[in-house]
Design an enzyme around this catalytic site. Structure first.
Site, mmCIF file in Angstrom:
data_model
loop_
_atom_site.group_PDB
_atom_site.id
_atom_site.type_symbol
_atom_site.label_atom_id
_atom_site.label_comp_id
_atom_site.label_asym_id
_atom_site.label_seq_id
_atom_site.Cartn_x
_atom_site.Cartn_y
_atom_site.Cartn_z
ATOM 1 N N CYS A 1 0.973 -1.810 0.080
ATOM 2 C CA CYS A 1 -0.274 0.194 0.293
ATOM 3 C C CYS A 1 0.807 1.428 0.481
ATOM 4 O O CYS A 1 1.561 1.225 1.099
ATOM 5 C CB CYS A 1 -0.639 0.207 1.251
ATOM 6 S SG CYS A 1 -2.076 1.935 1.219
ATOM 7 N N LYS B 1 1.362 -9.673 -2.489
ATOM 8 C CA LYS B 1 1.233 -8.768 -3.978
ATOM 9 C C LYS B 1 2.294 -8.053 -3.779
ATOM 10 O O LYS B 1 2.354 -6.517 -2.691
ATOM 11 C CB LYS B 1 -0.145 -7.829 -3.130
ATOM 12 C CG LYS B 1 -0.682 -6.852 -4.467
ATOM 13 C CD LYS B 1 -1.472 -6.339 -4.541
ATOM 14 C CE LYS B 1 -2.048 -5.241 -5.432
ATOM 15 N NZ LYS B 1 -3.808 -4.898 -5.702
HETATM 16 C C1 LIG Z 1 -10.466 2.900 -4.584
HETATM 17 C C2 LIG Z 1 -8.710 1.703 -4.479
HETATM 18 C C3 LIG Z 1 -8.964 1.703 -3.426
HETATM 19 C C4 LIG Z 1 -8.264 0.022 -3.372
HETATM 20 N N1 LIG Z 1 -7.356 -0.990 -2.378
HETATM 21 C C5 LIG Z 1 -6.941 -1.208 -2.207
HETATM 22 C C6 LIG Z 1 -6.747 -2.105 -0.437
HETATM 23 O O1 LIG Z 1 -7.845 -2.145 0.074
HETATM 24 N N2 LIG Z 1 -5.504 -3.643 -0.692
HETATM 25 C C7 LIG Z 1 -4.953 -3.029 -2.374
HETATM 26 O O2 LIG Z 1 -4.350 -4.438 -1.993
HETATM 27 N N3 LIG Z 1 -4.886 -2.637 -3.471
HETATM 28 C C8 LIG Z 1 -5.819 -1.752 -3.772
HETATM 29 N N4 LIG Z 1 -5.873 -1.205 -4.419
HETATM 30 C C9 LIG Z 1 -4.892 -1.285 -5.564
HETATM 31 C C10 LIG Z 1 -5.719 -2.123 -6.372
HETATM 32 O O3 LIG Z 1 -6.270 -4.259 -6.166
HETATM 33 C C11 LIG Z 1 -4.893 -2.523 -7.627
HETATM 34 O O4 LIG Z 1 -3.524 -3.012 -7.909
HETATM 35 C C12 LIG Z 1 -4.298 -1.261 -8.820
HETATM 36 O O5 LIG Z 1 -5.902 -0.811 -8.711
HETATM 37 C C13 LIG Z 1 -4.167 -1.464 -9.988
HETATM 38 O O6 LIG Z 1 -5.544 -2.297 -11.306
HETATM 39 P P1 LIG Z 1 -5.995 -1.430 -12.131
HETATM 40 O O7 LIG Z 1 -5.810 -0.342 -12.348
HETATM 41 O O8 LIG Z 1 -7.161 -2.244 -12.461
HETATM 42 O O9 LIG Z 1 -7.180 -0.691 -10.852
HETATM 43 C C14 LIG Z 1 -6.930 -0.435 -4.252
HETATM 44 C C15 LIG Z 1 -6.775 0.866 -5.827
HETATM 45 C C16 LIG Z 1 -8.017 1.202 -6.124
HETATM 46 C C17 LIG Z 1 -8.134 2.313 -7.135
#
Ligand SMILES: Cc1cc2nc3c(=O)[nH]c(=O)nc-3n(C[C@H](O)[C@H](O)[C@H](O)COP(=O)(O)O)c2cc1C
Length: 287
Positions: A112, A147
Site C-alpha cells: 500500500c 502483492k
Molecule cells: C479505490 C481503490 C482502492 C484500493 N484498495 C486496495 C486495497 O485495499 N488493497 C490492495 O492490495 N490494493 C488496493 N488497490 C489497488 C488495486 O487492487 C490494484 O492493485 C490497482 O488499482 C491497479 O489495478 P487497476 O488499474 O485495475 O485498478 C486499490 C485501488 C483503488 C483504485
C-alpha cells in the site's frame, strides 16, 4: 479476478462481481483492528486513471469473518482475502483468522503506497518481507499470494525474496505513488496529499514489472494494473502472468467487464490456434 479494494467489502458486492464473470474475487485489505481510513477527498481522477488514498479503511478481521462466511455461502468462485498488518505477527494472525473462516487463499498487501508503517515499508524491505511471508506460511495451509509494489528500485529482488520465503504466487502490481494539486486552491487534492495511481496510466509499468518478475521466479504471477479489455489481459499473459486482476475499469465499465475480457481472451486464443491460456504465458520472452 477482482482486484483488492474495489467493491470488495460485502458478500453482496462480491456476488455481483461473480455474476459479471469474475473467476475469483479478492476482498478489500483487512487488518487486525478496525481502521477509519482518511477523510475525503480520498479519490481523484487523473488523465488516464485514478489516484486514491483511502487509508485502508476496514472493520477489522474479527468483524470481517462474518462477511467471509456469508460470502462463502453465496460466491461460487475462489474467495481470496487481502491482508495487511503492522508486524509479521499481525499479518499471521489476520491470515489465520481469514483462512479459518473459509478464505480459499490470502493475498498479502505489502505494497500500500500511502499508509505509514504497513504496506510499502514492508514490501520495500526484503528482510521484513521474508519474515512476513514465513510467519504467514507457518500458520495457514491455504495458498499465500504476495502483492508487490512498483515503488521500489528492484521489483525482481523482492519477488525472489517472496518466492524463497515460501510464497505460492505473486500479484504485480499495486498502485504507483502519485499526487494531484489544485491550481486554484494551490493545495494537494487528496486529504493524505500522496496516493496511488491506477488505471490505464499504470498499465505499461505493470506489464514491465510482470515481464521482469517472470524472468526471476518460477511461481505463478497475477498481472494487475490498468486492464480494461481482452487485449490488455493478453498483453499481461504474454509478459508472464497466469491470471489477471481488474480494479479501476469496473468504475467505467461495470462488473460485466470480467465477462467481456474473458470472452475476448477465449476468441483470441481460438483465432490464433491456441488450446489454452497456458500456452501463451510468457510467450513474449521467446520472441
Ligand atoms: C479505490 C481503490 C482502492 C484500493 N484498495 C486496495 C486495497 O485495499 N488493497 C490492495 O492490495 N490494493 C488496493 N488497490 C489497488 C488495486 O487492487 C490494484 O492493485 C490497482 O488499482 C491497479 O489495478 P487497476 O488499474 O485495475 O485498478 C486499490 C485501488 C483503488 C483504485
Amino acid at each position: 479476478m477482482l482486484a483488492s479494494g474495489i467493491l470488495g467489502y460485502s458478500a453482496e458486492t462480491l456476488e455481483s462481481i461473480v455474476e459479471g464473470g469474475a473467476g475469483a474475487v479478492v476482498t478489500k485489505s483487512i487488518g487486525l483492528k478496525q481502521r477509519e481510513g482518511y477523510a475525503n477527498p480520498t479519490v481523484v481522477q487523473a488523465s488516464c486513471g485514478l489516484i486514491n488514498a483511502m487509508g485502508l479503511p476496514n472493520p477489522g478481521i474479527d468483524e470481517f469473518v462474518k462477511e467471509i462466511r456469508q460470502a462463502k455461502a453465496v460466491v461460487k468462485v475462489p474467495l481470496i482475502v487481502s491482508v495487511f498488518g503492522y508486524s509479521e505477527e499481525e499479518y499471521a494472525k489476520v491470515a489465520k483468522k481469514a483462512v479459518d473462516a473459509g478464505a480459499d487463499a490470502v493475498e498479502l498487501n505489502v505494497s500500500c503506497p500511502h499508509v505509514r508503517e504497513t504496506g510499502s515499508e514492508i514490501g520495500q524491505n526484503p528482510t521484513i518481507l521474508s519474515e512476513v511471508v514465513r510467519k504467514v506460511k507457518a500458520v495457514v495451509s491455504a495458498p499465500v499470494i504476495v502483492k508487490l509494489s512498483p515503488n521500489v528500485t528492484s521489483i525482481t529482488e523482492l519477488a525472489e525474496t517472496a518466492e524463497k520465503a515460501g510464497a505460492d504466487a505473486l500479484t504485480a502490481i499495486n498502485t504507483v505513488r502519485a499526487m494531484a494539486i489544485d491550481a486554484e486552491t494551490t493545495m494537494p487534492i487528496l486529504s493524505n496529499r500522496i496516493g496511488g495511481l491506477s488505471g490505464p496510466a499504470v498499465k505499461p509499468i505493470a506489464v514491465r514489472c510482470v515481464y521482469d518478475v517472470f524472468e526471476h521466479v518460477k511461481i505463478p504471477i497475477v498481472g494487475c494494473g490498468g486492464i480494461a479489455s481482452w487485449r490488455d489481459a493478453v498483453e499481461f499473459v504474454l509478459a508472464g502472468a497466469s491470471a489477471v486482476q481488474i480494479g479501476t475499469a469496473i468504475a467505467l465499465k461495470g462488473p460485466s467487464v470480467f465477462r467481456a475480457v474473458a470472452r475476448g481472451v477465449d476468441s483470441y486464443l481460438r483465432r490464433n490456434g491456441f488450446e489454452s491460456v497456458n500456452q501463451i504465458v510468457g510467450l513474449a520472452h521467446k520472441s
